[in-house]
Design a protein around this motif. Sequence first.
Motif, PDB file in Angstrom:
ATOM      1  N   VAL A   1      43.330 130.083 120.538  1.00  0.00           N
ATOM      2  CA  VAL A   1      44.200 129.016 120.068  1.00  0.00           C
ATOM      3  C   VAL A   1      43.737 127.719 120.737  1.00  0.00           C
ATOM      4  O   VAL A   1      43.769 127.605 121.962  1.00  0.00           O
ATOM      5  CB  VAL A   1      45.679 129.283 120.423  1.00  0.00           C
ATOM      6  N   ARG A   2      43.319 126.766 119.919  1.00  0.00           N
ATOM      7  CA  ARG A   2      42.875 125.462 120.431  1.00  0.00           C
ATOM      8  C   ARG A   2      44.090 124.542 120.486  1.00  0.00           C
ATOM      9  O   ARG A   2      44.781 124.354 119.484  1.00  0.00           O
ATOM     10  CB  ARG A   2      41.796 124.887 119.513  1.00  0.00           C
TER      11      ARG A   2
ATOM     12  N   LEU B   1      40.440 125.858 130.558  1.00  0.00           N
ATOM     13  CA  LEU B   1      40.251 124.410 130.642  1.00  0.00           C
ATOM     14  C   LEU B   1      38.787 124.154 130.966  1.00  0.00           C
ATOM     15  O   LEU B   1      38.354 124.313 132.103  1.00  0.00           O
ATOM     16  CB  LEU B   1      41.161 123.804 131.718  1.00  0.00           C
ATOM     17  N   HIS B   2      38.017 123.833 129.939  1.00  0.00           N
ATOM     18  CA  HIS B   2      36.581 123.541 130.094  1.00  0.00           C
ATOM     19  C   HIS B   2      35.855 124.647 130.860  1.00  0.00           C
ATOM     20  O   HIS B   2      35.068 124.387 131.767  1.00  0.00           O
ATOM     21  CB  HIS B   2      36.376 122.193 130.777  1.00  0.00           C
ATOM     22  N   GLY B   3      36.148 125.905 130.504  1.00  0.00           N
ATOM     23  CA  GLY B   3      35.474 127.046 131.112  1.00  0.00           C
ATOM     24  C   GLY B   3      36.159 127.613 132.334  1.00  0.00           C
ATOM     25  O   GLY B   3      35.754 128.647 132.836  1.00  0.00           O
ATOM     26  N   GLU B   4      37.193 126.963 132.815  1.00  0.00           N
ATOM     27  CA  GLU B   4      37.922 127.464 133.991  1.00  0.00           C
ATOM     28  C   GLU B   4      39.198 128.177 133.552  1.00  0.00           C
ATOM     29  O   GLU B   4      40.033 127.592 132.871  1.00  0.00           O
ATOM     30  CB  GLU B   4      38.295 126.304 134.923  1.00  0.00           C
TER      31      GLU B   4
ATOM     32  N   GLN C   1      43.830 116.642 127.509  1.00  0.00           N
ATOM     33  CA  GLN C   1      42.688 117.553 127.368  1.00  0.00           C
ATOM     34  C   GLN C   1      42.872 118.512 126.184  1.00  0.00           C
ATOM     35  O   GLN C   1      43.989 118.777 125.750  1.00  0.00           O
ATOM     36  CB  GLN C   1      42.530 118.388 128.644  1.00  0.00           C
ATOM     37  N   THR C   2      41.764 119.055 125.745  1.00  0.00           N
ATOM     38  CA  THR C   2      41.772 120.131 124.760  1.00  0.00           C
ATOM     39  C   THR C   2      41.492 121.428 125.507  1.00  0.00           C
ATOM     40  O   THR C   2      40.548 121.508 126.291  1.00  0.00           O
ATOM     41  CB  THR C   2      40.704 119.904 123.683  1.00  0.00           C
TER      42      THR C   2
END
Length: 193
Positions: free
Chosen positions: A124-125, A75-78, A99-100
């Motif tokens: 996988v997005r 999640l955004h780098g986490e 969120q993506t």
Amino acid sequence: MQRPLILASTSRYRRELLTRLQRPFSVESPEVDETPLPGETSLALAQRLALAKAQAVAARFPSAVVIGSDQVADLHGEPLGKPGDHARATAQLQRMRGQTMVFQTAVAVVCAESGFVAHDVAPVRVVFRDLSDAAIENYLRAEQPYDCAGSAKSEGLGIALLESIDSDDPTALVGLPLIRTCRMLRAAGVDLL
């Protein structure tokens, strides 16, 4: 002579996926510490753990072809791991709504005796719906996905959490990218057909 095939995983999801290949295999627990290293990215963590799991089991069964896999939700780098319980799953899904995310699903194939080592990652997005607290609670009560990275069990009711999935390996989100696994098994000399 066909080498024995071993899945280095305690995941029932990976076991179910590997069964699709219709090749006998056994399952061994890799006994690998899955704690992220300081500053380790989700991608690096998934890659390291997949390879470590395969190598740990290959060391015990050197003539076997061993498959290791790991998935880390990003999640955004986490990195987000398996929640383990209801409260953590709720918190994860509340952060993920709207969120993506990228689920980094790594796979490794190792045969100690032949010296074969291969590994790859199937990202996988996933776009999550903007979920209400009630929807999150209903999902968690019905599915109890506490052993799934990011609390998202897409092969079950978790599919209702999502707006879209983008991947070139459709089994990757469940936990074992079979297209990449098949490619590596062929390279290791395992004839599936």
